[in-house]
Scaffold this active site. Structure first.
Site, PDB file in Angstrom:
ATOM      1  N   HIS A  54      15.259  -2.038  -2.841  1.00  0.00           N
ATOM      2  CA  HIS A  54      14.174  -3.004  -2.908  1.00  0.00           C
ATOM      3  C   HIS A  54      13.950  -3.635  -1.540  1.00  0.00           C
ATOM      4  O   HIS A  54      14.808  -3.573  -0.654  1.00  0.00           O
ATOM      5  CB  HIS A  54      14.481  -4.065  -3.957  1.00  0.00           C
ATOM      6  CG  HIS A  54      14.421  -3.542  -5.360  1.00  0.00           C
ATOM      7  ND1 HIS A  54      14.505  -4.355  -6.467  1.00  0.00           N
ATOM      8  CD2 HIS A  54      14.293  -2.277  -5.833  1.00  0.00           C
ATOM      9  CE1 HIS A  54      14.431  -3.618  -7.573  1.00  0.00           C
ATOM     10  NE2 HIS A  54      14.306  -2.358  -7.203  1.00  0.00           N
ATOM     11  N   GLU A  56      13.904  -6.700  -0.457  1.00  0.00           N
ATOM     12  CA  GLU A  56      14.833  -7.750  -0.039  1.00  0.00           C
ATOM     13  C   GLU A  56      16.122  -7.151   0.529  1.00  0.00           C
ATOM     14  O   GLU A  56      16.652  -7.637   1.538  1.00  0.00           O
ATOM     15  CB  GLU A  56      15.190  -8.656  -1.229  1.00  0.00           C
ATOM     16  CG  GLU A  56      13.996  -9.286  -1.922  1.00  0.00           C
ATOM     17  CD  GLU A  56      13.507  -8.499  -3.125  1.00  0.00           C
ATOM     18  OE1 GLU A  56      13.247  -9.119  -4.167  1.00  0.00           O
ATOM     19  OE2 GLU A  56      13.389  -7.256  -3.012  1.00  0.00           O
ATOM     20  N   CYS A  88      18.799  -7.908  -6.885  1.00  0.00           N
ATOM     21  CA  CYS A  88      18.544  -8.414  -5.534  1.00  0.00           C
ATOM     22  C   CYS A  88      19.062  -9.835  -5.379  1.00  0.00           C
ATOM     23  O   CYS A  88      19.451 -10.243  -4.278  1.00  0.00           O
ATOM     24  CB  CYS A  88      17.050  -8.370  -5.238  1.00  0.00           C
ATOM     25  SG  CYS A  88      16.405  -6.699  -5.040  1.00  0.00           S
ATOM     26  N   THR A 200     -17.362  18.197 -16.338  1.00  0.00           N
ATOM     27  CA  THR A 200     -17.257  18.032 -14.891  1.00  0.00           C
ATOM     28  C   THR A 200     -16.586  19.243 -14.260  1.00  0.00           C
ATOM     29  O   THR A 200     -17.001  19.723 -13.198  1.00  0.00           O
ATOM     30  CB  THR A 200     -16.462  16.753 -14.559  1.00  0.00           C
ATOM     31  OG1 THR A 200     -17.190  15.616 -15.031  1.00  0.00           O
ATOM     32  CG2 THR A 200     -16.229  16.615 -13.067  1.00  0.00           C
ATOM     33  N   LEU A 208      -9.471  17.866  -7.528  1.00  0.00           N
ATOM     34  CA  LEU A 208      -8.862  16.594  -7.914  1.00  0.00           C
ATOM     35  C   LEU A 208      -7.553  16.346  -7.176  1.00  0.00           C
ATOM     36  O   LEU A 208      -6.630  15.728  -7.698  1.00  0.00           O
ATOM     37  CB  LEU A 208      -8.638  16.520  -9.433  1.00  0.00           C
ATOM     38  CG  LEU A 208      -9.901  16.618 -10.293  1.00  0.00           C
ATOM     39  CD1 LEU A 208      -9.541  16.515 -11.766  1.00  0.00           C
ATOM     40  CD2 LEU A 208     -10.931  15.560  -9.920  1.00  0.00           C
ATOM     41  N   ARG A 211      -6.983  14.724  -0.225  1.00  0.00           N
ATOM     42  CA  ARG A 211      -7.112  15.401   1.059  1.00  0.00           C
ATOM     43  C   ARG A 211      -7.462  14.358   2.123  1.00  0.00           C
ATOM     44  O   ARG A 211      -8.630  14.006   2.304  1.00  0.00           O
ATOM     45  CB  ARG A 211      -8.161  16.502   0.969  1.00  0.00           C
ATOM     46  CG  ARG A 211      -7.812  17.544  -0.087  1.00  0.00           C
ATOM     47  CD  ARG A 211      -8.795  18.680  -0.198  1.00  0.00           C
ATOM     48  NE  ARG A 211     -10.107  18.275  -0.665  1.00  0.00           N
ATOM     49  CZ  ARG A 211     -10.421  18.042  -1.946  1.00  0.00           C
ATOM     50  NH1 ARG A 211      -9.492  18.133  -2.882  1.00  0.00           N
ATOM     51  NH2 ARG A 211     -11.655  17.712  -2.285  1.00  0.00           N
ATOM     52  N   GLU A 299     -12.809   9.870 -13.204  1.00  0.00           N
ATOM     53  CA  GLU A 299     -13.848  10.410 -12.323  1.00  0.00           C
ATOM     54  C   GLU A 299     -14.757  11.323 -13.140  1.00  0.00           C
ATOM     55  O   GLU A 299     -15.080  12.434 -12.726  1.00  0.00           O
ATOM     56  CB  GLU A 299     -13.217  11.175 -11.164  1.00  0.00           C
ATOM     57  CG  GLU A 299     -12.319  10.340 -10.270  1.00  0.00           C
ATOM     58  CD  GLU A 299     -11.955  11.072  -8.986  1.00  0.00           C
ATOM     59  OE1 GLU A 299     -12.865  11.617  -8.338  1.00  0.00           O
ATOM     60  OE2 GLU A 299     -10.765  11.096  -8.656  1.00  0.00           O
ATOM     61  N   SER A 307     -17.800   6.722 -22.989  1.00  0.00           N
ATOM     62  CA  SER A 307     -16.715   6.578 -23.967  1.00  0.00           C
ATOM     63  C   SER A 307     -15.679   5.572 -23.490  1.00  0.00           C
ATOM     64  O   SER A 307     -15.176   4.753 -24.274  1.00  0.00           O
ATOM     65  CB  SER A 307     -16.044   7.931 -24.214  1.00  0.00           C
ATOM     66  OG  SER A 307     -16.941   8.844 -24.817  1.00  0.00           O
TER      67      SER A 307
END
Length: 367
Positions: A54, A56, A88, A200, A208, A211, A299, A307
């Site tokens: 983490h 910290e 932590c 699509t 998808l 890049r 997308e 929907s």
């Protein structure tokens, strides 16, 4: 002691560091930490990915013995429980930190308030709430996920000024400019999954993937809603060069042989029941959450977008608006479906912001 003028400077640095973990820490939050003594930074760090140290701990390790009686600035309440890593708070107490300034409490039931309490019991002064709004925006996906058990959902689109996503012939490449398209790749780099409908895929055959000019992008999980398993076996979304998985969500009545063909190509297939010929999205979200998918960007085409709005699963909208007019009553709009009958039933956004990206405008807002 209270919040001092210099506290904001060091918290800004901690927030900057936390943001370096975008797209890499799920299902953990992004956290940054800065250790300061007499105005001098002794150590700093950020959480890079789940399972690793983490923020910290990294800052404390960098500071070493110099951490004695220092102030720790951290963007989220330090954890006080054992997870993949030790608490932590124990490390902070052992380092004999004098003061902890946190941006916000952690709503995770395993942490909430307990981290602050542990520090105060050890005699450490604790301040919370500095730049909390900025911290909440940074970790908006984590906050939704940890409090509801569902992914944070972004509805992303790119349209002309008149709201069209393609011409009457279906041409859609490219409505927006290169800088806006690069921003979309940066968004993909930050989310756990992206979702499209089969229409699509059949129309645009997208990869998808992420890049980026640097080549350091992370590909999200690619999800295709495809009731009848129509996904072509040579679709670009089935990309063997990408380490990201492709998930097909189909109706239980879809052809079994086609599903098995897709599975042999490395596609994971889920079967679900339809409702009025459509795959309900909320059960999908619940199952994705079980896989620790914390953020999802849709997308899709106009019907999937409609929907998502109708099922009220969208948290944030990001729309790229291009300075062009397409026209055509039959040209597809960004939101399809039946639409609303009265303006009072329309979907209103809050906290709306605008950003110029090249010749395009990015509009974002929340429900």
């Amino acid at each position: 002691m209270g919040i001092m003028s210099t506290d904001r400077i060091f918290m800004q640095r901690a927030l900057f560091l936390a943001a370096l973990g975008k797209g890499r820490t799920s299902p953990n939050p992004m956290v940054g930490a800065v250790l300061v003594k007499q105005g001098r930074v002794l150590g700093e760090g950020y959480h890079r990915r789940a399972g690793e140290d983490h923020a910290e701990v990294i800052a404390l390790r960098e500071a070493g013995d110099r951490a004695f009686e220092a102030t720790l600035y951290v963007t989220l309440e330090p954890c006080s429980h054992y997870g993949r890593t030790p608490p932590c708070t124990d490390r902070i107490v052992q380092a004999r930190i004098q003061r902890v300034v946190a941006s916000m409490a952690d709503p995770n039931p395993l942490v909430s308030g307990k981290g602050f309490e542990r520090l105060r019991q050890a005699g450490i002064q604790v301040e919370s709430g500095l730049m909390e709004e900025a911290s909440r925006i940074l970790n908006e996906a984590y906050l939704k996920f940890i409090t509801t058990g569902l992914p944070f959902v972004i509805l992303k689109g790119a349209t002309s000024l008149d709201g069209k996503i393609a011409t009457i012939t279906g041409e859609s490449r490219w409505i927006t400019g290169p800088l806006a398209r690069e921003r979309v790749h940066r968004l993909r780099n930050e989310v756990d999954a992206v979702m499209v409908g089969i229409s699509t895929v059949l129309q645009d055959d997208p990869q998808l993937t992420t890049r980026l000019p640097s080549g350091l992008g992370k590909d999200p999980l690619r999800i295709v809603l495809d009731s009848y398993a129509q996904l072509p076996l040579d679709a670009k979304v089935i990309n063997p060069s990408s380490p990201a998985k492709t998930l097909l969500i189909a109706s239980a009545s879809s052809p079994r042989e086609k599903r098995e063909d897709l599975q042999r190509r490395g596609v994971e297939v889920w079967c679900t029941e339809e409702e009025s010929g459509m795959i309900p999205l909320r059960p999908v979200l619940k199952k994705l959450a079980e896989l620790k998918i914390m953020s999802l960007m849709i997308e899709g085409g106009s019907e999937l977008n409609a929907s998502a709005l109708q099922e009220e699963i969208v948290d944030k909208v990001i729309l790229f608006l291009a300075p062009r007019l397409i026209g055509g009553a039959r040209a597809p709009s960004w939101i399809g479906g039946a639409g609303v009958r009265e303006l009072k039933g329309s979907y209103s956004l809050k906290k709306v912001s605008l950003e110029r990206i090249g010749d395009d405008i990015m509009i974002s807002g929340y429900f």
